[in-house]
Write an enzyme that holds these catalytic residues in place. Structure first.
Site, PDB file in Angstrom:
ATOM      1  CG  ASP A  47      44.909  83.223  34.109  1.00 44.13           C
ATOM      2  OD1 ASP A  47      44.492  82.128  34.685  1.00 44.13           O
ATOM      3  OD2 ASP A  47      44.473  83.493  32.842  1.00 44.13           O
ATOM      4  CG  HIS A 189      44.072  88.575  36.163  1.00 40.63           C
ATOM      5  ND1 HIS A 189      42.934  88.709  35.737  1.00 40.63           N
ATOM      6  CD2 HIS A 189      44.733  88.039  35.140  1.00 40.63           C
ATOM      7  CE1 HIS A 189      42.474  88.339  34.462  1.00 40.63           C
ATOM      8  NE2 HIS A 189      43.976  88.001  34.125  1.00 40.63           N
TER       9      HIS A 189
HETATM   10 NI    NI Z   1      47.266  86.491  31.618  1.00 40.92          NI
END
Ligand code: NI
Length: 242
Positions: A47, A189
């Protein structure tokens, strides 16, 4: 052919082609040197990107290992990373939407929800062409309204090493390896160098354990069948959620 290529070839044979083109054909035609039966499956997801430096290094590492992942992109971070996004798609990764401004979607009006998703999707369509571009809501926060508004599956996760927290590579790797099971969706991430390093170590360790990596879409196709709009998915199959 080294062992990692053998496992990748078995994944490609026993599931669906992970990489298209000549590379996939060459792999599939290779000798089946190991018997893995039905391998455990897992989806690695990233993400908050794209971020040219770190995402590029991650793509290099994934390509080397011939492992696909899924990237949920923040629309406001797309400009200037178009090449990177084309590369993601060309290398077999799935691409989805993580809103335009990384907002909590349950705080939005219907109109703003449509804008947050629609603006990001329009950018992806510009860069990659028509596609589904599923949604991962920031922080995994959803409610009934969002489920009704959303015209695609809502993809959450089942394994979260909180890689943003202390950026401790050893801890992140250990956390995932301790919790991961067949069918899980792992949240990471790609905007942190530490997460890229951890993710590639996780890939190596799970390949050692015989796991096959799939995109979320491929994992759903294997385990759940047709994607449903407005449905929240955390893993495939949904049971065994910790
Ligand atoms: Ni996020």
């Amino acid at each position: 052919m080294n062992w990692r290529r053998v496992i990748a070839a078995v994944c490609a044979l026993s599931l669906i082609p992970l990489f298209s083109g000549e590379e996939g054909i060459r792999q599939a035609a290779g000798p089946a040197q190991v018997e893995v039966g039905s391998p455990p499956l897992v989806a690695l997801t990233f993400d908050d990107g794209p971020r040219n430096k770190t995402t590029g290094a991650l793509l290099d590492g994934l390509a080397l290992r011939e492992v696909p992942a899924t990237f949920f992109l923040v629309g406001s971070r797309i400009a200037g990373s178009e090449e990177l996004i084309r590369r993601m798609a060309a290398e077999g990764h799935q691409i989805g939407v993580h809103t335009y401004d990384h907002v909590i979607v349950t705080d939005l009006s219907r109109e703003d929800f449509d804008l947050q998703v629609g603006k990001t999707r329009a950018q992806l369509i510009d860069i990659l062409g028509e596609g589904e571009y599923w949604l991962r809501p920031p922080y995994g926060i959803v409610d009934q309204s969002v489920e009704q508004w959303c015209d695609c599956p809502l993809i959450l996760w089942s394994v979260d090493p909180e890689d943003w927290k202390d950026k401790d590579v050893d801890r992140i790797v250990a956390s995932v390896l301790e919790h991961v099971k067949d069918g899980d969706i792992i949240l990471m991430h790609d905007i942190f160098q530490t997460s890229v390093e951890a993710a590639l170590r996780i890939v190596d360790a799970l390949l050692d354990r015989g796991y096959c990596f799939l995109t979320v879409e491929q994992l759903m196709a294997q385990r759940q069948g047709e994607p449903r709009r407005g449905e929240v998915y955390r893993r495939f199959p949904p049971e065994n959620l910790e």
